[in-house]
Design a protein around this motif. Structure first.
Motif, PDB file in Angstrom:
ATOM      1  N   CYS A 195      -0.628   8.453  35.821  1.00  0.00           N
ATOM      2  CA  CYS A 195       0.835   8.603  35.222  1.00  0.00           C
ATOM      3  C   CYS A 195       1.288   7.131  34.714  1.00  0.00           C
ATOM      4  O   CYS A 195       1.170   6.205  35.350  1.00  0.00           O
ATOM      5  CB  CYS A 195       1.665   9.112  36.544  1.00  0.00           C
ATOM      6  N   ASP A 196       1.824   7.076  33.594  1.00  0.00           N
ATOM      7  CA  ASP A 196       2.269   5.879  33.088  1.00  0.00           C
ATOM      8  C   ASP A 196       3.936   5.931  32.982  1.00  0.00           C
ATOM      9  O   ASP A 196       4.399   5.152  32.224  1.00  0.00           O
ATOM     10  CB  ASP A 196       1.710   5.453  31.566  1.00  0.00           C
ATOM     11  N   ASN A 197       4.583   6.899  33.719  1.00  0.00           N
ATOM     12  CA  ASN A 197       5.960   6.972  33.824  1.00  0.00           C
ATOM     13  C   ASN A 197       6.590   7.169  32.632  1.00  0.00           C
ATOM     14  O   ASN A 197       7.701   6.866  32.179  1.00  0.00           O
ATOM     15  CB  ASN A 197       6.545   5.954  34.580  1.00  0.00           C
ATOM     16  N   CYS A 198       5.964   8.113  31.299  1.00  0.00           N
ATOM     17  CA  CYS A 198       6.545   8.272  30.328  1.00  0.00           C
ATOM     18  C   CYS A 198       7.816   8.947  30.282  1.00  0.00           C
ATOM     19  O   CYS A 198       8.523   9.207  29.431  1.00  0.00           O
ATOM     20  CB  CYS A 198       5.687   8.880  29.166  1.00  0.00           C
ATOM     21  N   GLY A 199       7.837   9.717  31.288  1.00  0.00           N
ATOM     22  CA  GLY A 199       9.051  10.775  31.632  1.00  0.00           C
ATOM     23  C   GLY A 199       8.928  11.954  30.785  1.00  0.00           C
ATOM     24  O   GLY A 199      10.047  12.941  30.819  1.00  0.00           O
ATOM     25  N   ARG A 200       7.904  12.674  30.266  1.00  0.00           N
ATOM     26  CA  ARG A 200       8.100  13.695  29.432  1.00  0.00           C
ATOM     27  C   ARG A 200       8.154  15.018  30.290  1.00  0.00           C
ATOM     28  O   ARG A 200       8.870  15.683  29.968  1.00  0.00           O
ATOM     29  CB  ARG A 200       6.718  13.869  28.367  1.00  0.00           C
ATOM     30  N   CYS A 201       7.518  14.957  31.518  1.00  0.00           N
ATOM     31  CA  CYS A 201       7.715  16.066  32.464  1.00  0.00           C
ATOM     32  C   CYS A 201       9.199  16.295  32.922  1.00  0.00           C
ATOM     33  O   CYS A 201      10.077  17.347  32.734  1.00  0.00           O
ATOM     34  CB  CYS A 201       7.015  15.842  33.789  1.00  0.00           C
ATOM     35  N   ALA A 202      10.016  14.950  33.089  1.00  0.00           N
ATOM     36  CA  ALA A 202      11.219  15.343  33.537  1.00  0.00           C
ATOM     37  C   ALA A 202      12.224  15.735  32.250  1.00  0.00           C
ATOM     38  O   ALA A 202      13.267  16.284  32.477  1.00  0.00           O
ATOM     39  CB  ALA A 202      11.669  13.777  33.976  1.00  0.00           C
ATOM     40  N   TYR A 244       3.263  15.839  45.810  1.00  0.00           N
ATOM     41  CA  TYR A 244       3.770  17.144  45.625  1.00  0.00           C
ATOM     42  C   TYR A 244       5.370  17.042  45.169  1.00  0.00           C
ATOM     43  O   TYR A 244       6.183  15.966  45.583  1.00  0.00           O
ATOM     44  CB  TYR A 244       3.882  17.657  47.119  1.00  0.00           C
ATOM     45  N   ILE A 245       5.755  17.954  44.464  1.00  0.00           N
ATOM     46  CA  ILE A 245       7.179  17.925  44.091  1.00  0.00           C
ATOM     47  C   ILE A 245       7.856  18.752  45.169  1.00  0.00           C
ATOM     48  O   ILE A 245       7.696  20.110  45.369  1.00  0.00           O
ATOM     49  CB  ILE A 245       7.408  18.864  42.484  1.00  0.00           C
ATOM     50  N   LYS A 246       8.550  18.030  45.680  1.00  0.00           N
ATOM     51  CA  LYS A 246       9.317  18.668  47.164  1.00  0.00           C
ATOM     52  C   LYS A 246      10.841  19.128  46.861  1.00  0.00           C
ATOM     53  O   LYS A 246      11.493  18.715  45.883  1.00  0.00           O
ATOM     54  CB  LYS A 246       9.469  17.527  48.181  1.00  0.00           C
ATOM     55  N   GLY A 247      11.426  19.668  47.622  1.00  0.00           N
ATOM     56  CA  GLY A 247      12.862  20.320  47.775  1.00  0.00           C
ATOM     57  C   GLY A 247      13.032  21.562  46.701  1.00  0.00           C
ATOM     58  O   GLY A 247      12.070  22.310  46.317  1.00  0.00           O
ATOM     59  N   SER A 248      14.245  21.925  47.069  1.00  0.00           N
ATOM     60  CA  SER A 248      14.572  23.315  46.506  1.00  0.00           C
ATOM     61  C   SER A 248      14.904  23.695  45.010  1.00  0.00           C
ATOM     62  O   SER A 248      15.245  24.533  44.639  1.00  0.00           O
ATOM     63  CB  SER A 248      15.679  23.799  47.192  1.00  0.00           C
ATOM     64  N   ALA A 249      14.722  22.391  44.332  1.00  0.00           N
ATOM     65  CA  ALA A 249      15.004  22.625  42.896  1.00  0.00           C
ATOM     66  C   ALA A 249      13.833  22.989  41.956  1.00  0.00           C
ATOM     67  O   ALA A 249      14.202  23.615  40.947  1.00  0.00           O
ATOM     68  CB  ALA A 249      15.669  21.464  42.498  1.00  0.00           C
ATOM     69  N   GLU A 281      15.639  20.432  36.272  1.00  0.00           N
ATOM     70  CA  GLU A 281      16.523  19.257  37.371  1.00  0.00           C
ATOM     71  C   GLU A 281      15.801  18.056  37.286  1.00  0.00           C
ATOM     72  O   GLU A 281      14.933  17.558  38.135  1.00  0.00           O
ATOM     73  CB  GLU A 281      16.419  19.889  38.894  1.00  0.00           C
ATOM     74  N   PRO A 282      15.778  17.321  36.156  1.00  0.00           N
ATOM     75  CA  PRO A 282      15.002  16.150  35.887  1.00  0.00           C
ATOM     76  C   PRO A 282      14.693  15.111  37.033  1.00  0.00           C
ATOM     77  O   PRO A 282      13.545  14.499  37.155  1.00  0.00           O
ATOM     78  CB  PRO A 282      15.569  15.311  34.797  1.00  0.00           C
ATOM     79  N   SER A 283      15.594  15.015  37.934  1.00  0.00           N
ATOM     80  CA  SER A 283      15.719  13.982  39.097  1.00  0.00           C
ATOM     81  C   SER A 283      14.612  14.350  39.903  1.00  0.00           C
ATOM     82  O   SER A 283      13.945  13.465  40.599  1.00  0.00           O
ATOM     83  CB  SER A 283      16.945  14.089  39.740  1.00  0.00           C
ATOM     84  N   ILE A 284      14.098  15.458  40.011  1.00  0.00           N
ATOM     85  CA  ILE A 284      13.049  15.938  40.964  1.00  0.00           C
ATOM     86  C   ILE A 284      11.621  15.270  40.405  1.00  0.00           C
ATOM     87  O   ILE A 284      10.792  15.466  41.086  1.00  0.00           O
ATOM     88  CB  ILE A 284      12.833  17.432  41.355  1.00  0.00           C
ATOM     89  N   LEU A 285      11.534  14.875  39.110  1.00  0.00           N
ATOM     90  CA  LEU A 285      10.525  14.226  38.609  1.00  0.00           C
ATOM     91  C   LEU A 285      10.313  12.659  38.381  1.00  0.00           C
ATOM     92  O   LEU A 285       9.816  12.128  37.450  1.00  0.00           O
ATOM     93  CB  LEU A 285      10.032  15.107  37.458  1.00  0.00           C
ATOM     94  N   ASN A 286      11.269  12.122  39.089  1.00  0.00           N
ATOM     95  CA  ASN A 286      11.600  10.837  38.984  1.00  0.00           C
ATOM     96  C   ASN A 286      10.363  10.009  39.910  1.00  0.00           C
ATOM     97  O   ASN A 286      10.673   9.641  40.932  1.00  0.00           O
ATOM     98  CB  ASN A 286      13.027  10.419  39.567  1.00  0.00           C
ATOM     99  N   PHE A 287       9.166   9.829  39.274  1.00  0.00           N
ATOM    100  CA  PHE A 287       8.023   9.157  39.881  1.00  0.00           C
ATOM    101  C   PHE A 287       8.346   7.681  40.386  1.00  0.00           C
ATOM    102  O   PHE A 287       7.573   7.262  41.094  1.00  0.00           O
ATOM    103  CB  PHE A 287       6.820   9.419  39.116  1.00  0.00           C
TER     104      PHE A 287
END
Ligand code: SF4
Ligand code: SF4
Length: 269
Positions: A208-215, A238-243, A220-226
């Motif tokens: 991952c180079d934190n390009c942000g395309r997933c978010a 793991y992507i955690k939480g209820s979102a 809910e983009p904040s859940i992919l803030n690696f």
């Protein structure tokens, strides 16, 4: 390798489930009866967990059929991933995705500003809807439940309640992108609780180079803030939480193919 087949497959799944209800009813073959709020599949009860919660809150008791139907559904989504219901089954989820596309189109054309979201989170609404059942002794949320209304609308034909679905949809298009699913809907929140313990989930398990395309494609983009997550070299994140609604859009968007559906035991896709 990009996995572009997930979104088409997901849409087919939503349409298939709704079509199954419609055909069973119209052709009177009685394989799948009812709607997404409560149904019977070849005699087995399937009940939306939040319906059961409302019944308990309103009446302090719950019929055995409701418990059996809820346990069946909960077990299924514990395996598949809690909010998989939202992106693989719920017809409003699909409609809401269309609304999101229209919303972004209007933002790009500078017709609307966008960026609005509700000031309170999903579990405040969850408590509100459950609390209203306690106070009134009624299943108040069912009056506003876009999932149940849309599901019945598709199966049994038009009804005035469809206007409510249209209003929610238009509010999402013109004001707050996907606000119903992100904040208001207690059905998604109930399934979201299963996210914490379900077998099926989403994870980043590669470079991952934190390009942000997933978010950029996530509800809910904040859940992919690696950048702000603790990660261990060589271990899946793991992507955690209820979102997370397990839509797989992040899997499709990642240029390195580093996002996947995983089970707690091994990678699935
Ligand atoms: S949050 Fe509610 S309306 Fe949205 S996709 Fe999930 S169940 Fe459907
Ligand atoms: S994390 Fe991925 S699968 Fe989960 S909601 Fe966001 S885009 Fe969809």
């Amino acid at each position: 390798m990009k996995k572009r087949w997930i979104t088409p497959l997901r849409r087919i799944s939503v349409i298939f489930v709704s079509l199954f209800f419609i055909i069973s009813y119209r052709a009177d073959i009685q394989i799948l009866e009812g709607s997404l709020s409560g149904s019977r599949f070849i005699g087995f009860h399937l009940i939306d967990p939040f319906v059961t919660l409302q019944v308990i809150a309103a009446h302090n008791s719950v019929p055995a059929n409701l418990i059996i139907g809820t346990v069946t559904i909960v077990l299924f989504y514990l395996a598949a991933g809690g909010r998989a219901f939202c992106s693989w089954v719920c017809p409003y989820g699909l409609l809401s995705e269309l609304g999101e596309k229209l919303h972004f189109f209007l933002v790009r054309k500078k017709i609307i500003k966008g960026g609005l979201s509700l000031p309170v989170g999903r579990y405040w609404f969850f408590a509100l809807w459950a609390g209203l059942s306690v106070v009134t002794g009624l299943l108040v949320f069912e009056i506003f439940n876009v999932v149940g209304i849309l599901s019945r609308f598709l199966i049994y034909g038009a009804g005035a309640a469809g206007i409510w679905v249209l209003l929610v949809f238009l509010a999402e298009v013109f004001f707050a992108r996907r606000f119903w699913c992100r904040s208001v809907c207690p059905i998604g929140s109930a399934y979201g609780l299963l996210n914490y313990v379900s077998v099926g989930r989403i994870a980043r398990d590669g470079d991952c180079d934190n390009c942000g395309r997933c978010a950029s494609v996530c509800i809910e983009p904040s859940i992919l803030n690696f950048k702000n997550m603790k990660t261990e070299e060589g271990k899946p994140v793991y992507i955690k939480g209820s979102a997370c609604i397990l839509c797989g859009r992040c899997i499709e968007a990642c240029p390195k193919g580093s996002m996947s559906y995983v089970s707690r035991f091994k990678n699935l896709v």
